[in-house]
Scaffold this motif. Structure first.
Motif, PDB file in Angstrom:
ATOM      1  N   GLN A   7       0.853  -1.183   0.000  1.00 13.78           N
ATOM      2  CA  GLN A   7       0.000   0.000   0.000  1.00 13.78           C
ATOM      3  C   GLN A   7       0.891   1.236   0.000  1.00 13.78           C
ATOM      4  N   HIS A  45       1.036   5.162   0.570  1.00 13.78           N
ATOM      5  CA  HIS A  45       0.245   6.182   1.255  1.00 13.78           C
ATOM      6  C   HIS A  45       0.664   7.598   0.893  1.00 13.78           C
ATOM      7  N   ILE A  46       1.932   7.803   0.614  1.00 17.48           N
ATOM      8  CA  ILE A  46       2.434   9.117   0.225  1.00 17.48           C
ATOM      9  C   ILE A  46       3.330   8.912  -0.985  1.00 17.48           C
ATOM     10  N   ASP A  47       3.111   9.728  -2.016  1.00 17.26           N
ATOM     11  CA  ASP A  47       3.827   9.541  -3.279  1.00 17.26           C
ATOM     12  C   ASP A  47       4.164  10.892  -3.885  1.00 17.26           C
ATOM     13  N   GLY A  98       5.226   3.763   2.163  1.00 16.90           N
ATOM     14  CA  GLY A  98       4.290   2.669   1.980  1.00 16.90           C
ATOM     15  C   GLY A  98       4.378   1.650   3.093  1.00 16.90           C
ATOM     16  N   GLU A  99       3.423   0.740   3.066  1.00 14.12           N
ATOM     17  CA  GLU A  99       3.391  -0.395   3.982  1.00 14.12           C
ATOM     18  C   GLU A  99       3.357  -1.657   3.140  1.00 14.12           C
TER      19      GLU A  99
END
Length: 138
Positions: free
Chosen positions: A71, A73-75, A82-83
């Motif tokens: 996943q 989350h910030i890009d 991510g996780e």
């Protein structure tokens, strides 16, 4: 030139292929797993040769080490957070290793400059130490 997200996804995809994964790193790159220090383990890998040796040893450490359930989350073009999960077996103890990683990658000139990952140290201790948590260093 690859973005931070492309670099992270490439790293995660090639985690068991050090010859491919290392191509994603800058010459002066660093991987940090800061919480490993709490177990008395080395937490910082600096430079491509050290990172390559770290990656090369993963198959000796784990069976079926593969990132999944990724996943982002910030890009941004230069940073990504991510996780991602791993379900593997620790070869030295034959214990399961079910881990959730959180990673921040910093890209520079289309290469990985820094990958800093956080992970659950209790999962590491239970899987890696033959006696589990009682074996934790003081």
């Amino acid at each position: 030139m690859k973005t931070a997200k492309e670099l992270l996804l490439g790293y995660l995809e090639h985690i068991n292929n050090p010859d491919e994964a290392i191509k994603l790193f800058a010459d002066d790159a660093m991987i940090e797993l800061p919480y490993l220090a709490s177990l008395g383990l080395n937490y910082q890998m600096k430079g491509k040769e050290v990172i390559y040796n770290f990656l090369k040893n993963l198959p000796d450490t784990f069976t079926n080490f593969k990132f999944q359930n990724i996943q982002i989350h910030i890009d941004t073009p230069d940073q990504v957070f991510g996780e991602y999960e791993v379900n593997a077996i620790v070869n030295s103890t034959s214990k399961p290793y079910h881990q959730l990683y959180m990673g921040r990658l910093v890209a520079e000139d289309g290469k990985i400059k820094l990958l800093r990952e956080a992970l659950d140290m209790i999962v590491v201790a239970r899987g890696m130490f033959p006696d589990g948590l009682p074996q934790l260093p003081l």
